[in-house]
Write a protein that holds these residues in place. Structure first.
Motif, PDB file in Angstrom:
ATOM      1  N   THR A 110       3.949   1.081   8.429  1.00 23.85           N
ATOM      2  CA  THR A 110       3.132   1.061   9.639  1.00 23.85           C
ATOM      3  C   THR A 110       1.760   0.459   9.355  1.00 23.85           C
ATOM      4  N   GLU A 111       1.200   0.809   8.209  1.00 19.50           N
ATOM      5  CA  GLU A 111      -0.126   0.296   7.846  1.00 19.50           C
ATOM      6  C   GLU A 111      -0.094  -1.222   7.710  1.00 19.50           C
ATOM      7  N   MET A 112       1.005  -1.737   7.150  1.00 24.42           N
ATOM      8  CA  MET A 112       1.101  -3.175   6.977  1.00 24.42           C
ATOM      9  C   MET A 112       1.098  -3.893   8.329  1.00 24.42           C
ATOM     10  N   VAL A 113       1.936  -3.431   9.262  1.00 22.01           N
ATOM     11  CA  VAL A 113       1.977  -4.135  10.541  1.00 22.01           C
ATOM     12  C   VAL A 113       0.716  -3.873  11.365  1.00 22.01           C
ATOM     13  N   ASN A 114       0.110  -2.717  11.165  1.00 24.95           N
ATOM     14  CA  ASN A 114      -1.157  -2.473  11.858  1.00 24.95           C
ATOM     15  C   ASN A 114      -2.191  -3.517  11.472  1.00 24.95           C
ATOM     16  N   ALA A 115      -2.180  -3.925  10.215  1.00 22.98           N
ATOM     17  CA  ALA A 115      -3.122  -4.949   9.766  1.00 22.98           C
ATOM     18  C   ALA A 115      -2.824  -6.272  10.467  1.00 22.98           C
ATOM     19  N   LEU A 116      -1.534  -6.592  10.641  1.00 19.55           N
ATOM     20  CA  LEU A 116      -1.172  -7.843  11.317  1.00 19.55           C
ATOM     21  C   LEU A 116      -1.573  -7.803  12.787  1.00 19.55           C
ATOM     22  N   PHE A 117      -1.697  -6.607  13.332  1.00 21.85           N
ATOM     23  CA  PHE A 117      -2.023  -6.450  14.745  1.00 21.85           C
ATOM     24  C   PHE A 117      -3.515  -6.174  14.947  1.00 21.85           C
ATOM     25  N   GLY A 118      -4.284  -6.295  13.878  1.00 19.42           N
ATOM     26  CA  GLY A 118      -5.734  -6.134  14.026  1.00 19.42           C
ATOM     27  C   GLY A 118      -6.196  -4.691  14.113  1.00 19.42           C
ATOM     28  N   LEU A 119      -5.338  -3.763  13.745  1.00 19.32           N
ATOM     29  CA  LEU A 119      -5.728  -2.353  13.813  1.00 19.32           C
ATOM     30  C   LEU A 119      -6.332  -1.849  12.510  1.00 19.32           C
ATOM     31  N   GLU A 120      -6.111  -2.604  11.434  1.00 19.69           N
ATOM     32  CA  GLU A 120      -6.701  -2.223  10.151  1.00 19.69           C
ATOM     33  C   GLU A 120      -7.272  -3.482   9.515  1.00 19.69           C
ATOM     34  N   PRO A 121      -8.463  -3.385   8.940  1.00 21.36           N
ATOM     35  CA  PRO A 121      -9.064  -4.580   8.351  1.00 21.36           C
ATOM     36  C   PRO A 121      -8.301  -5.079   7.131  1.00 21.36           C
TER      37      PRO A 121
ATOM     38  N   VAL B 271      -2.316  -0.953   1.866  1.00 17.39           N
ATOM     39  CA  VAL B 271      -1.231  -1.752   1.287  1.00 17.39           C
ATOM     40  C   VAL B 271      -1.804  -2.808   0.351  1.00 17.39           C
ATOM     41  N   GLU B 272      -0.961  -3.261  -0.559  1.00 16.41           N
ATOM     42  CA  GLU B 272      -1.467  -4.122  -1.609  1.00 16.41           C
ATOM     43  C   GLU B 272      -0.611  -5.366  -1.781  1.00 16.41           C
ATOM     44  N   ASP B 273      -1.253  -6.500  -1.826  1.00 16.82           N
ATOM     45  CA  ASP B 273      -0.607  -7.735  -2.235  1.00 16.82           C
ATOM     46  C   ASP B 273       0.698  -8.006  -1.490  1.00 16.82           C
ATOM     47  N   ILE B 274       0.613  -8.008  -0.158  1.00 14.24           N
ATOM     48  CA  ILE B 274       1.807  -8.212   0.664  1.00 14.24           C
ATOM     49  C   ILE B 274       1.994  -9.704   0.930  1.00 14.24           C
ATOM     50  N   SER B 275       3.167 -10.240   0.601  1.00 13.90           N
ATOM     51  CA  SER B 275       3.461 -11.636   0.908  1.00 13.90           C
ATOM     52  C   SER B 275       4.854 -11.756   1.515  1.00 13.90           C
TER      53      SER B 275
END
Ligand code: ADP
Ligand code: MG
Length: 506
Positions: free
Chosen positions: A295-306, A271-275
């Motif tokens: 899903t990728e965006m929230v995975n990042a918030l949950f520490g599943l994706e760097p 994902v790119e440039d999420i605000s």
């Protein structure tokens, strides 16, 4: 007249040990038609299709194919008449290879009468390629495949049969978005070739995308059959549950509290440039097409994706979340999309699932206040109306909706401040959906900030205080339902990238 129909089932009745589960059901289809078959759990959809597929005999009624009355007494009879079924449950032989499974019972023989494995694997490869599984070797043993790969092999098997009538019983329950797209491509191609497809699904967005018409069943009866373009979402639901549901969506008025989360220019591999920002008590809906990156965006918030660049602020403090464990410590919970794989121990009892948390591996080393945990569980579980025999019942025996209620309550046990729900009502029947909506609002009322990912537009539109639309890895638009009139068309315009053609005046 009747030659119009490729299939007619007339006055079908069926009882199981005295319980009448199909009442005089009639069902007709034309060649090349894609028909959605909808109804709540237990409505009789699978049973009707199993009668067509030769798995069950009906007690009375008849089946006609191209106007001609036929008898279907076995699976072989059904396939001789061009009917094949992708069953809800996987029925592959686990110890055989992919190729052997695809051609099971229809093995090619060499001239000397031996099984022609070379041809089996060659043809299997070709079919796998068609559904995007070109990388999967047909001599892999099925046991080694993931659930979604196995489901795709079921689909390959059905495709290889060159059927005239193809039944898919909730085929996408464990597929990834990409796999669903391959499946839909195949459905479209088959329908063009005149194959009729019966598509059983709970998922309104899928039904809208793929079906020409819809049949709704309820309590073992045929309720209606209509073109998909002439029926509204509300009508479908009403006919599935049999009455107008008052308060189907809760009437939730948010009074957003203070900001708990602020994401600035977050970029990950996907994902790119999420605000965006998120406040206490708010329900932020996130929608978009399959593969848009939700899903990728929230995975990042949950520490599943760097997170590669950008910042995350929790309560105004810059934070780095590198693992789910860290996320949980910071009071973020994520209820994943695929509850079967990540959310539940299906083969264990409800009480086991309620008390032994799936989060164990995440929260090792974090002291959990077990008394508080039990209080929270009791509070929500009682309100949830989980339909079960008793708490020792195995979770696998519960309906999708009730399984999901168990999952959500489990994650609540960690008393999150931010609760992320990824497609919480997928595969859930409509009555249970409404229960889940009410539950979500109750949680929000307590001040929990909620991110609700959903592909079902009516759901996002009715549940969210704000709606973010994603397209190709970016959050391209926010809508505020309180401040403007929002339509599905407006949302789809952004979800499909239509915004790129707009000229902005700044
Ligand atoms: P759906 O697919 O619409 O969820 P089903 O066709 O699976 O519904 O089930 C319809 C009804 O028939 C349910 O009440 C179910 O419990 C019952 N039923 C289905 N299969 C069997 C069976 N093999 N034995 C007894 N009852 C069954
Ligand atoms: Mg079923």
């Amino acid at each position: 007249m009747n030659e119009d129909y490729i299939l007619q089932m007339k006055g079908i009745n069926k009882s199981f040990s005295g319980v009448h589960v199909l009442h005089d059901v009639s069902f007709e289809m034309r060649a090349g038609e894609v028909r959605a078959l909808a109804g709540e759990n237990g409505a009789g959809k699978s049973t009707l299709m199993k009668i067509l597929g030769g798995i069950y005999d009906c007690d009375s009624g008849e089946i006609l194919i191209q106007g001609e009355k036929i008898g279907i007494g076995s699976v072989q009879d059904a396939s001789r008449h061009g009917v094949s079924i992708i069953h809800q449950e996987i029925v592959l032989v686990q110890d055989m290879t992919v190729g052997e499974n695809i051609f099971l019972g229809r093995e090619f023989k060499t001239r000397s009468g031996f099984v022609d494995f070379r041809r089996i694997y060659k043809e299997a490869s070709e079919i796998l390629g068609r559904i995007g599984l070109g990388d999967l070797s047909p001599d892999t043993v099925v046991r080694e495949l993931s659930l979604s790969q196995q489901q795709m092999v079921e689909i390959a098997k059905a495709l290889s049969a060159n059927s005239r009538i193809l039944v898919m019983d909730e085929p996408t329950s464990s597929l990834t978005d990409r796999e669903v797209e391959f499946l839909f491509d195949q459905i479209r191609a088959l329908s063009k070739k005149g194959v009729s497809i019966i598509y059983i699904s709970h998922k309104m967005d899928e039904i809208n995308q793929i079906a020409d018409s819809i049949t709704i069943m309820r309590d073992g009866r045929h309720i209606l059959t209509r073109p998909i373009c002439g029926i509204s979402y509300e009508e479908i639901i009403q006919n599935m549950v049999g009455h107008k549901i008052e308060d189907y969506y809760p009437d939730y008025k948010v009074k957003p509290g203070k900001e708990v989360l602020r994401v600035e220019h977050m970029t990950t591999e996907k994902v790119e440039d999420i605000s965006f920002t998120l406040s206490e008590g708010e329900i932020l809906g996130i929608t978009g097409l399959m593969g848009a990156g939700r899903t990728e965006m929230v995975n990042a918030l949950f520490g599943l994706e760097p997170v590669l660049s950008g910042e995350i602020y929790l309560d105004g403090q810059k934070s780095v979340i590198q693992s789910p464990r860290e996320a949980m410590k910071k009071k973020i919970s994520l209820v994943p999309e695929d509850r079967k794989e990540k959310g539940l121990f299906l083969e264990n009892s409800i009480s086991f699932n309620m008390t032994v948390t799936v989060m164990d591996e995440f929260i090792k080393g974090i002291a959990v206040d077990s008394k508080k945990e039990q209080e929270i569980l009791d509070e929500y579980v009682n309100q949830l109306d989980i339909k079960m025999a008793d708490t020792e019942q195995l979770v696998v025996e519960l309906s999708g909706g009730n399984q999901q209620k168990v999952v959500i309550s489990k994650w609540l046990a960690s008393a999150p401040r931010i609760l992320i729900l990824d497609e919480p009502t997928r595969g859930v029947d409509v009555g249970a959906k409404s229960d889940i909506y009410h539950l979500i609002c109750k949680i929000a009322e307590k001040g929990v900030a909620i991110i609700l990912i959903s592909s079902e537009l009516p759901e996002v539109m009715n549940m969210s205080s704000r709606i973010g639309v994603m397209c190709e890895g970016r959050l391209v638009k926010f809508f505020e339902p309180d401040k403007e009139e929002i339509t599905q068309e407006k949302i789809m315009h952004y979800a499909t990238g239509g915004y790129e053609h707009e000229t902005y005046s700044q």
